[in-house]
Design a protein around this motif. Structure first.
Motif, short mmCIF file in Angstrom:
data_model
loop_
_atom_site.label_atom_id
_atom_site.label_comp_id
_atom_site.label_asym_id
_atom_site.label_seq_id
_atom_site.Cartn_x
_atom_site.Cartn_y
_atom_site.Cartn_z
N LEU A 1 0.82 -1.21 0.00
CA LEU A 1 0.00 0.00 0.00
C LEU A 1 0.86 1.26 0.00
N ALA A 2 1.98 1.21 0.73
CA ALA A 2 2.83 2.38 0.87
C ALA A 2 3.86 2.51 -0.26
N ARG B 1 6.33 -4.30 -5.84
CA ARG B 1 7.69 -4.85 -5.79
C ARG B 1 8.19 -4.93 -4.35
N ALA B 2 7.96 -3.86 -3.60
CA ALA B 2 8.37 -3.87 -2.19
C ALA B 2 7.61 -4.94 -1.41
N ALA B 3 6.32 -5.11 -1.72
CA ALA B 3 5.53 -6.14 -1.05
C ALA B 3 6.08 -7.53 -1.35
N ALA B 4 6.50 -7.75 -2.60
CA ALA B 4 7.07 -9.05 -2.98
C ALA B 4 8.36 -9.32 -2.20
N VAL B 5 9.18 -8.30 -2.04
CA VAL B 5 10.44 -8.46 -1.30
C VAL B 5 10.15 -8.86 0.15
N VAL B 6 9.20 -8.19 0.78
CA VAL B 6 8.86 -8.50 2.17
C VAL B 6 8.34 -9.93 2.27
N VAL C 1 7.03 -0.78 9.74
CA VAL C 1 6.87 0.50 10.44
C VAL C 1 7.18 1.67 9.49
N ALA C 2 8.09 1.46 8.52
CA ALA C 2 8.35 2.51 7.53
C ALA C 2 7.11 2.74 6.67
N ALA C 3 6.41 1.66 6.33
CA ALA C 3 5.18 1.80 5.56
C ALA C 3 4.13 2.55 6.37
N ALA C 4 4.13 2.32 7.70
CA ALA C 4 3.15 2.99 8.56
C ALA C 4 3.32 4.51 8.54
#
Length: 421
Positions: free
Chosen positions: A77-78, A82-87, A352-355
């Motif tokens: 969401l943030a 691509r970032a979601a896939a990495v996580v 927490v960075a996404a938050a």
């Protein structure tokens, strides 16, 4: 599992304690003390301080996005898919290493308490967990709570019965390895300080009153209760372990503490309970990771064949294949825990960075900013082991790119009248 909207603060706190507290506590006091000496208590205290803004941040995410899909969904969401896939890959990649570490923890206690070869016992625990998942058997929520209650009781009894035998001389010299030793201890202790993201899944389960206030306050109160319980246990175990056993404590500190307080009768009981606790944790991690693999494949972050009609068996098989070389090459429990900690610390930092971007301005965002800064410091304590999540990130992006390229030629060659992106 409760009916939606029926969970109370006590049950929510129990679930959160179960998400944070794990069998790593059976060996982490010794690993931390080996890295920092008596000053390992500073690493415990520092990570507890980090837990406060991190836990409150994930609780805030859960309140504003109830029933969310976890850290990967918030990161997506943030920062995008691509970032979601990495996580997602960080989670999935940590499991083969972390489950082997967990199984070897149980094996270490079996060897010390029951006299059976520890490596063999660890392999059998791991094999049993894979077999249970292949057979479709998962630890029920109620059984997980019983398991966590056993661990809490063991830790509490160990502290209360052994504390009177503490010796202040065991705290000198206090920091034989300096600040570098404390940072090294923090790196391995991250293994015991992940799981706060579970709060983001629980919001929808709390009773909701007018304007959702009871749900919001219920989750926040459950998080605060969990912070208090975990804080008391962690500080109690860390200080008592050093005070009673010294910095050169044995590799099974909980057994040694219980034996100091209760006598030899504690040894076989601790061995049996250690097996049950580690099996339950490994079984649960494998069940969750197998389903995570299906979700990643469905979202295009892993090969589609892993989804297997949304059945987790292919993903479970992939985890088994990845686990084999870890078992073969595993020679040091400390290394396995540090590698797992680095991956899970990276997941926490990303969440927490996404938050910071997802939460509204005001106290929630300020808390998220503090959590992000402190998480960055904790990440730095992982040192060279940050190479593990870095490599997984490169692999995740490479696989994602390859899968998209494989799809594009089929689209390019499609009839002109087709509806293709």
């Amino acid at each position: 599992m409760t009916e939606q909207g029926r969970m109370g603060v006590g049950q929510g706190a129990a679930l959160l304690v179960g998400a944070v507290l794990g069998p790593g506590m059976l060996v982490l006091p010794q690993l931390a003390a080996a890295a920092a000496g008596p000053a390992s208590v500073l690493a415990w205290a520092g990570l507890l301080a980090l837990s406060v803004p991190v836990a409150l941040t994930f609780a805030a995410l859960g309140v504003r996005h109830p029933g969310g899909g976890g850290v990967a969904s918030f990161v997506g969401l943030a920062f995008g898919p691509r970032a979601a896939a990495v996580v997602g890959w960080w989670f999935y990649g940590a499991v083969p290493v972390g489950t082997v570490a967990g199984a070897l923890v149980g094996g270490r206690y079996v060897e010390a308490c029951l006299g059976v070869d520890g490596t063999l016992a660890g392999v059998l625990i791991l094999a049993a967990a894979f077999a249970a998942n292949a057979a479709g058997l998962r630890t029920s929520g109620r059984l997980q709570l019983v398991s966590v209650a056993l661990l809490v009781a063991l830790l509490a009894v160990a502290v209360v019965t052994a504390a009177p035998r503490a010796d202040l001389d065991h705290f000198t010299p206090f920091a034989p390895y300096g600040l570098a030793g404390v940072a090294g201890a923090a790196g391995v202790l991250m293994f015991a300080f992940v799981g706060w993201e579970a709060a983001s899944h629980l919001s929808a389960e709390f009773a909701v009153g007018r304007r959702g206030r009871r749900g919001r306050h219920g989750l926040t109160r459950a998080t605060v209760v969990t912070l208090v319980v975990v804080g008391l246990l962690y500080l109690g175990v860390s200080v008592t372990s050093v005070g009673v056993l010294g910095a050169d404590m044995p590799g099974v500190p909980l057994s040694a503490l219980l034996e100091a307080g209760l006598g030899g009768v504690a040894r076989p009981v601790t061995g049996v309970l250690a097996v049950l606790l580690t099996f339950g944790a490994v079984n649960t991690y494998l069940a969750g990771a197998a389903r995570l693999g299906v979700a990643l494949a469905r979202d295009g972050a892993m090969p589609a064949w892993l989804a297997g009609g949304r059945s987790p068996y292919r993903s479970l098989g992939a985890l088994a294949v990845l686990t084999v070389p870890v078992v073969v090459w595993a020679v040091d429990l400390d290394l396995l825990m540090r590698a797992t900690s680095a991956c899970l610390a990276a997941v926490t930092a990303a969440g927490v960075a996404a938050a910071v971007r997802v939460l509204p301005a005001g106290r929630p965002r300020v808390t998220a900013v503090v959590a992000t800064g402190m998480s960055a410091v904790a990440l730095a304590c992982c040192g060279a082991f940050l190479a593990v999540p870095a490599v997984l990130a490169v692999v995740a992006l490479g696989v994602l790119k390859a899968l998209r390229r494989a799809v594009l030629p089929a689209h390019d060659g499609a009839p002109s009248g087709g509806c293709h992106d």
